[in-house]
Design an enzyme around this catalytic site. Structure first.
Site, PDB file in Angstrom:
ATOM      1  N   ASP A  19       0.837  -1.204   0.000  1.00  0.00           N
ATOM      2  CA  ASP A  19       0.000   0.000   0.000  1.00  0.00           C
ATOM      3  C   ASP A  19       0.871   1.254   0.000  1.00  0.00           C
ATOM      4  O   ASP A  19       1.992   1.235   0.497  1.00  0.00           O
ATOM      5  CB  ASP A  19      -0.898  -0.028   1.253  1.00  0.00           C
ATOM      6  CG  ASP A  19      -2.066   0.922   1.135  1.00  0.00           C
ATOM      7  OD1 ASP A  19      -2.299   1.480   0.033  1.00  0.00           O
ATOM      8  OD2 ASP A  19      -2.761   1.131   2.154  1.00  0.00           O
ATOM      9  N   GLY A  20       0.326   2.337  -0.548  1.00  0.00           N
ATOM     10  CA  GLY A  20       1.006   3.636  -0.465  1.00  0.00           C
ATOM     11  C   GLY A  20       1.646   4.127  -1.748  1.00  0.00           C
ATOM     12  O   GLY A  20       2.343   5.141  -1.732  1.00  0.00           O
ATOM     13  N   ARG A  23       0.231   7.647  -2.475  1.00  0.00           N
ATOM     14  CA  ARG A  23       0.776   8.674  -1.573  1.00  0.00           C
ATOM     15  C   ARG A  23       2.232   8.998  -1.908  1.00  0.00           C
ATOM     16  O   ARG A  23       2.648  10.140  -1.889  1.00  0.00           O
ATOM     17  CB  ARG A  23       0.661   8.210  -0.111  1.00  0.00           C
ATOM     18  CG  ARG A  23      -0.660   8.611   0.516  1.00  0.00           C
ATOM     19  CD  ARG A  23      -0.959   7.800   1.729  1.00  0.00           C
ATOM     20  NE  ARG A  23      -1.415   6.449   1.356  1.00  0.00           N
ATOM     21  CZ  ARG A  23      -1.713   5.504   2.213  1.00  0.00           C
ATOM     22  NH1 ARG A  23      -1.586   5.731   3.504  1.00  0.00           N
ATOM     23  NH2 ARG A  23      -2.140   4.336   1.808  1.00  0.00           N
ATOM     24  N   ARG A  32      -0.175   9.199 -10.138  1.00  0.00           N
ATOM     25  CA  ARG A  32      -0.228   7.983  -9.318  1.00  0.00           C
ATOM     26  C   ARG A  32       0.522   6.808  -9.956  1.00  0.00           C
ATOM     27  O   ARG A  32       1.150   6.004  -9.275  1.00  0.00           O
ATOM     28  CB  ARG A  32      -1.683   7.578  -9.071  1.00  0.00           C
ATOM     29  CG  ARG A  32      -2.438   8.498  -8.156  1.00  0.00           C
ATOM     30  CD  ARG A  32      -3.891   8.082  -8.062  1.00  0.00           C
ATOM     31  NE  ARG A  32      -4.021   6.736  -7.512  1.00  0.00           N
ATOM     32  CZ  ARG A  32      -3.982   6.447  -6.213  1.00  0.00           C
ATOM     33  NH1 ARG A  32      -3.843   7.408  -5.324  1.00  0.00           N
ATOM     34  NH2 ARG A  32      -4.105   5.213  -5.805  1.00  0.00           N
ATOM     35  N   HIS A  36       3.085   3.397  -8.836  1.00  0.00           N
ATOM     36  CA  HIS A  36       2.952   1.974  -9.166  1.00  0.00           C
ATOM     37  C   HIS A  36       4.214   1.465  -9.887  1.00  0.00           C
ATOM     38  O   HIS A  36       4.653   0.340  -9.650  1.00  0.00           O
ATOM     39  CB  HIS A  36       1.728   1.735 -10.046  1.00  0.00           C
ATOM     40  CG  HIS A  36       0.426   2.079  -9.378  1.00  0.00           C
ATOM     41  ND1 HIS A  36       0.141   1.727  -8.081  1.00  0.00           N
ATOM     42  CD2 HIS A  36      -0.666   2.750  -9.826  1.00  0.00           C
ATOM     43  CE1 HIS A  36      -1.069   2.166  -7.761  1.00  0.00           C
ATOM     44  NE2 HIS A  36      -1.582   2.798  -8.797  1.00  0.00           N
ATOM     45  N   GLU A  66     -12.216  -4.727  -5.265  1.00  0.00           N
ATOM     46  CA  GLU A  66     -12.695  -3.342  -5.112  1.00  0.00           C
ATOM     47  C   GLU A  66     -11.892  -2.365  -5.985  1.00  0.00           C
ATOM     48  O   GLU A  66     -12.390  -1.294  -6.343  1.00  0.00           O
ATOM     49  CB  GLU A  66     -12.608  -2.896  -3.644  1.00  0.00           C
ATOM     50  CG  GLU A  66     -13.583  -3.606  -2.698  1.00  0.00           C
ATOM     51  CD  GLU A  66     -13.221  -5.061  -2.407  1.00  0.00           C
ATOM     52  OE1 GLU A  66     -12.013  -5.403  -2.421  1.00  0.00           O
ATOM     53  OE2 GLU A  66     -14.147  -5.874  -2.192  1.00  0.00           O
ATOM     54  N   LEU A 130      10.493 -21.073  -4.923  1.00  0.00           N
ATOM     55  CA  LEU A 130       9.600 -20.107  -4.272  1.00  0.00           C
ATOM     56  C   LEU A 130       8.255 -20.126  -4.973  1.00  0.00           C
ATOM     57  O   LEU A 130       8.185 -20.074  -6.202  1.00  0.00           O
ATOM     58  CB  LEU A 130      10.212 -18.690  -4.372  1.00  0.00           C
ATOM     59  CG  LEU A 130       9.294 -17.510  -4.023  1.00  0.00           C
ATOM     60  CD1 LEU A 130       8.879 -17.540  -2.556  1.00  0.00           C
ATOM     61  CD2 LEU A 130       9.982 -16.173  -4.327  1.00  0.00           C
ATOM     62  N   ARG A 191      -5.609  -2.035   8.648  1.00  0.00           N
ATOM     63  CA  ARG A 191      -6.751  -2.781   8.113  1.00  0.00           C
ATOM     64  C   ARG A 191      -6.284  -4.048   7.414  1.00  0.00           C
ATOM     65  O   ARG A 191      -5.155  -4.121   6.929  1.00  0.00           O
ATOM     66  CB  ARG A 191      -7.456  -1.943   7.033  1.00  0.00           C
ATOM     67  CG  ARG A 191      -8.245  -0.789   7.499  1.00  0.00           C
ATOM     68  CD  ARG A 191      -9.110  -0.269   6.349  1.00  0.00           C
ATOM     69  NE  ARG A 191      -8.313   0.447   5.355  1.00  0.00           N
ATOM     70  CZ  ARG A 191      -7.990   1.736   5.456  1.00  0.00           C
ATOM     71  NH1 ARG A 191      -8.400   2.442   6.489  1.00  0.00           N
ATOM     72  NH2 ARG A 191      -7.276   2.318   4.511  1.00  0.00           N
TER      73      ARG A 191
HETATM   74  C1  FPP Z   1      -1.552   0.265  -3.419  1.00  0.00           C
HETATM   75  O1  FPP Z   1      -1.198   1.608  -3.477  1.00  0.00           O
HETATM   76  C2  FPP Z   1      -1.097  -0.458  -4.571  1.00  0.00           C
HETATM   77  C3  FPP Z   1      -1.874  -1.044  -5.531  1.00  0.00           C
HETATM   78  C4  FPP Z   1      -3.345  -1.052  -5.505  1.00  0.00           C
HETATM   79  C5  FPP Z   1      -1.300  -1.722  -6.692  1.00  0.00           C
HETATM   80  C6  FPP Z   1      -0.079  -2.526  -6.432  1.00  0.00           C
HETATM   81  C7  FPP Z   1       0.674  -2.644  -7.692  1.00  0.00           C
HETATM   82  C8  FPP Z   1       2.011  -2.634  -7.806  1.00  0.00           C
HETATM   83  C9  FPP Z   1       2.940  -2.594  -6.669  1.00  0.00           C
HETATM   84  C10 FPP Z   1       2.653  -2.644  -9.167  1.00  0.00           C
HETATM   85  C11 FPP Z   1       2.375  -3.828  -9.972  1.00  0.00           C
HETATM   86  C12 FPP Z   1       2.616  -5.110  -9.242  1.00  0.00           C
HETATM   87  C13 FPP Z   1       2.658  -6.304  -9.830  1.00  0.00           C
HETATM   88  C14 FPP Z   1       2.807  -7.527  -9.009  1.00  0.00           C
HETATM   89  C15 FPP Z   1       2.559  -6.445 -11.269  1.00  0.00           C
HETATM   90  P1  FPP Z   1      -2.358   2.697  -3.550  1.00  0.00           P
HETATM   91  O2  FPP Z   1      -2.520   3.078  -4.965  1.00  0.00           O
HETATM   92  O3  FPP Z   1      -3.594   2.166  -2.897  1.00  0.00           O
HETATM   93  O4  FPP Z   1      -1.718   3.850  -2.718  1.00  0.00           O
HETATM   94  P2  FPP Z   1      -2.460   4.952  -1.824  1.00  0.00           P
HETATM   95  O5  FPP Z   1      -3.229   4.218  -0.774  1.00  0.00           O
HETATM   96  O6  FPP Z   1      -1.332   5.745  -1.277  1.00  0.00           O
HETATM   97  O7  FPP Z   1      -3.342   5.717  -2.764  1.00  0.00           O
END
Ligand code: FPP
Length: 240
Positions: A19-20, A23, A32, A36, A66, A130, A191
């Site tokens: 997460d994050g 941010r 954003r 990622h 979601e 793994l 959470r």
């Molecule tokens: C949460 O950050 C992250 C996600 C919903 C996506 C996770 C994806 C990656 C790490 C890149 C791709 C990964 C793979 C395995 C291909 P958020 O967007 O909810 O951040 P925020 O809460 O700060 O808005």
């Protein structure tokens, strides 16, 4: 080299709520998707470290059911990143003996992504070092409901006589995978977010303020050290 000197017992299965990313990007006035993108680098580093440490199972929460409600453009970019990830990392998975397993409703994805996911799972299925589970279009409630439905049907036609935890687990997407020993959540949120609700019953929780794009080997080792200091009792009392 990973300095694991202080780690007495490593987990067998680590699960991570990444997460994050958003941010992290906002703090830098970036779109954003940049979060990622850098988050993908963290995925690579954490997978590599897990493999180096001989931890046999890693589960990453990459996209929840979601998450489809996010802006169309962001969803599109996340799907593109997933495709890039699969294409780019296949050689690493083969070289390092990493098996890819997807938890979630693959059929929610566009056909091309579904094919790519299936292909990667097929090509890596004999790898044994793994087991990398990526949760995609995942909802723990949905997983439990589909298991309950399948069990009800089997029970009705007499294929199973008794329903207990052992039987139930065979109908989950995590069939054959031990429950996580450690759940890491980045970016400080307290959470579970509909992640592995059945499997996390006795899992140790570790929540860090570090945002996912900044969560690299050093932060991971810190989490593993903290885990190794925990006293796991699984509901029983401490022995004298
Ligand atoms: C949460 O950050 C992250 C996600 C919903 C996506 C996770 C994806 C990656 C790490 C890149 C791709 C990964 C793979 C395995 C291909 P958020 O967007 O909810 O951040 P925020 O809460 O700060 O808005």
């Amino acid at each position: 080299m990973v300095d694991t000197g202080e780690i007495k017992n490593l987990p067998v299965h680590v699960a991570i709520i990444m997460d994050g990313n958003g941010r992290w990007a906002r703090q830098r006035n970036l779109p954003r998707v940049e979060g990622h993108l850098v988050g993908m680098e963290s995925v690579r580093e954490i997978v590599t470290t897990t493999r180096k440490l001989h931890i046999p199972y890693l589960t990453l929460y990459a996209f929840s059911k979601e998450n489809w409600k996010r802006p169309k453009e962001e969803v599109k970019r996340l799907l593109e990143l997933l495709e890039i990830y699969l294409e780019k990392e296949l050689p690493l998975m083969m070289e390092k003996g990493i098996r890819l397993n997807i938890l979630g409703d693959i059929k929610d994805f566009p056909k091309r992504v579904q094919r790519r996911l299936q292909e990667t799972m097929d090509k890596t299925k004999k790898n044994r070092e793994l087991c990398l589970n990526i949760a995609l279009s995942y909802s723990a409630r949905k997983e439990i409901l589909q298991a309950a439905t399948a069990i009800a049907e089997e029970y009705k036609r007499g294929a199973i006589k008794r329903i207990n935890e052992r039987v139930f687990e065979k109908y989950l997407w995590t069939k054959g995978i031990p429950d996580p020993d450690l759940l890491i959540r980045t970016s400080g949120e307290m959470r579970i977010s509909n992640f592995l609700l059945w499997q996390l019953a006795y899992t140790e929780l570790y929540i860090t303020d570090t945002l996912w794009p900044d969560f690299r080997e050093e932060a991971y080792i810190e989490a593993l050290k903290e885990y190794s200091r925990r006293d796991r009792r699984f509901g029983s009392i401490k022995e004298a």
